[in-house]
Design a protein around this motif. Structure first.
Motif, PDB file in Angstrom:
ATOM      1  N   ASN A  14      27.997  42.623  -5.542  1.00 11.85           N
ATOM      2  CA  ASN A  14      27.993  42.459  -4.111  1.00 11.85           C
ATOM      3  C   ASN A  14      27.786  43.193  -3.225  1.00 11.85           C
ATOM      4  O   ASN A  14      27.098  43.460  -2.318  1.00 11.85           O
ATOM      5  CB  ASN A  14      29.331  42.607  -4.821  1.00 11.85           C
ATOM      6  N   SER A  15      27.382  44.414  -4.094  1.00  7.53           N
ATOM      7  CA  SER A  15      27.007  45.652  -3.029  1.00  7.53           C
ATOM      8  C   SER A  15      25.631  44.931  -2.347  1.00  7.53           C
ATOM      9  O   SER A  15      25.284  44.613  -1.031  1.00  7.53           O
ATOM     10  CB  SER A  15      26.411  46.741  -3.805  1.00  7.53           C
ATOM     11  N   PHE A  16      24.266  44.573  -3.524  1.00  5.88           N
ATOM     12  CA  PHE A  16      23.492  43.748  -3.120  1.00  5.88           C
ATOM     13  C   PHE A  16      23.587  42.705  -1.668  1.00  5.88           C
ATOM     14  O   PHE A  16      22.296  42.676  -1.074  1.00  5.88           O
ATOM     15  CB  PHE A  16      22.975  43.484  -4.328  1.00  5.88           C
ATOM     16  N   LEU A  17      24.318  41.738  -2.548  1.00  3.33           N
ATOM     17  CA  LEU A  17      25.107  40.383  -1.332  1.00  3.33           C
ATOM     18  C   LEU A  17      25.379  40.898  -0.040  1.00  3.33           C
ATOM     19  O   LEU A  17      24.921  40.886   0.770  1.00  3.33           O
ATOM     20  CB  LEU A  17      25.568  39.763  -2.774  1.00  3.33           C
ATOM     21  N   ASP A  18      26.220  41.778  -0.278  1.00  2.00           N
ATOM     22  CA  ASP A  18      26.369  42.850   1.857  1.00  2.00           C
ATOM     23  C   ASP A  18      25.264  43.217   1.890  1.00  2.00           C
ATOM     24  O   ASP A  18      24.876  43.371   3.013  1.00  2.00           O
ATOM     25  CB  ASP A  18      27.370  44.147   1.219  1.00  2.00           C
ATOM     26  N   ALA A  19      24.216  44.018   1.371  1.00  2.00           N
ATOM     27  CA  ALA A  19      23.225  44.612   2.198  1.00  2.00           C
ATOM     28  C   ALA A  19      22.130  43.347   2.672  1.00  2.00           C
ATOM     29  O   ALA A  19      21.570  43.859   4.224  1.00  2.00           O
ATOM     30  CB  ALA A  19      22.126  45.790   1.118  1.00  2.00           C
ATOM     31  N   GLU A  20      21.931  42.467   2.118  1.00  2.00           N
ATOM     32  CA  GLU A  20      22.081  41.329   1.919  1.00  2.00           C
ATOM     33  C   GLU A  20      21.818  40.339   2.975  1.00  2.00           C
ATOM     34  O   GLU A  20      21.680  40.357   4.082  1.00  2.00           O
ATOM     35  CB  GLU A  20      21.650  40.454   0.616  1.00  2.00           C
ATOM     36  N   GLN A  21      23.172  40.358   3.305  1.00  2.00           N
ATOM     37  CA  GLN A  21      23.753  39.504   4.588  1.00  2.00           C
ATOM     38  C   GLN A  21      23.942  40.585   5.720  1.00  2.00           C
ATOM     39  O   GLN A  21      23.735  40.292   7.075  1.00  2.00           O
ATOM     40  CB  GLN A  21      25.161  39.350   4.185  1.00  2.00           C
ATOM     41  N   LYS A  23      20.728  42.945   6.612  1.00  2.00           N
ATOM     42  CA  LYS A  23      19.540  42.674   6.658  1.00  2.00           C
ATOM     43  C   LYS A  23      19.664  40.867   7.390  1.00  2.00           C
ATOM     44  O   LYS A  23      18.861  41.073   8.882  1.00  2.00           O
ATOM     45  CB  LYS A  23      18.668  42.004   5.185  1.00  2.00           C
ATOM     46  N   ALA A  24      20.278  39.959   7.153  1.00  2.00           N
ATOM     47  CA  ALA A  24      19.936  38.469   8.080  1.00  2.00           C
ATOM     48  C   ALA A  24      20.904  38.576   9.336  1.00  2.00           C
ATOM     49  O   ALA A  24      20.194  38.315  10.283  1.00  2.00           O
ATOM     50  CB  ALA A  24      20.450  37.671   6.977  1.00  2.00           C
ATOM     51  N   ARG A  25      21.759  39.437   9.502  1.00  2.00           N
ATOM     52  CA  ARG A  25      22.841  39.446  10.379  1.00  2.00           C
ATOM     53  C   ARG A  25      21.397  40.836  11.165  1.00  2.00           C
ATOM     54  O   ARG A  25      21.437  39.917  12.593  1.00  2.00           O
ATOM     55  CB  ARG A  25      23.944  40.396  10.211  1.00  2.00           C
ATOM     56  N   GLN A  27      18.037  40.711  11.740  1.00  2.00           N
ATOM     57  CA  GLN A  27      17.350  39.838  12.368  1.00  2.00           C
ATOM     58  C   GLN A  27      17.613  38.768  12.509  1.00  2.00           C
ATOM     59  O   GLN A  27      17.110  38.508  14.161  1.00  2.00           O
ATOM     60  CB  GLN A  27      17.030  39.298  10.628  1.00  2.00           C
TER      61      GLN A  27
END
Length: 83
Positions: A14-21, A23-25, A27
């Motif tokens: 979940n932490s990884f997914l939050d971080a990736e989201q 980053k996407a925001r 970008q």
């Protein structure tokens, strides 16, 4: 598949997914202000150098965008703290 993960692994995922989201925001925001500022400031044809005033316009546009984004983030954080 998540049923096979331990609680620690689920938290890490979940932490990884939050971080990736996040980053996407970021970008997406960079893309949005790049497009907006480019459309607003680039009035001439594309050449080796920016035209008169285009560089200053781009710089000011990006600075205003960042100022506005920071203001919104701070406002949302203060509202969250009140809840």
């Amino acid at each position: 598949m998540s049923a096979n993960l331990s609680e620690a692994d689920q938290k890490e995922l979940n932490s990884f997914l939050d971080a990736e989201q996040a980053k996407a925001r970021v970008q997406s925001s960079v893309h949005a202000f790049t497009e907006r500022c480019w459309d607003q400031c680039m009035t001439g044809s594309i050449g080796a150098r920016f035209g008169r005033g285009e560089e200053a316009c781009l710089s000011n546009c990006v600075e205003r965008f960042l100022d506005t984004s920071l203001f919104i983030v701070k406002k949302l954080e203060s509202q969250r703290d009140l809840v």
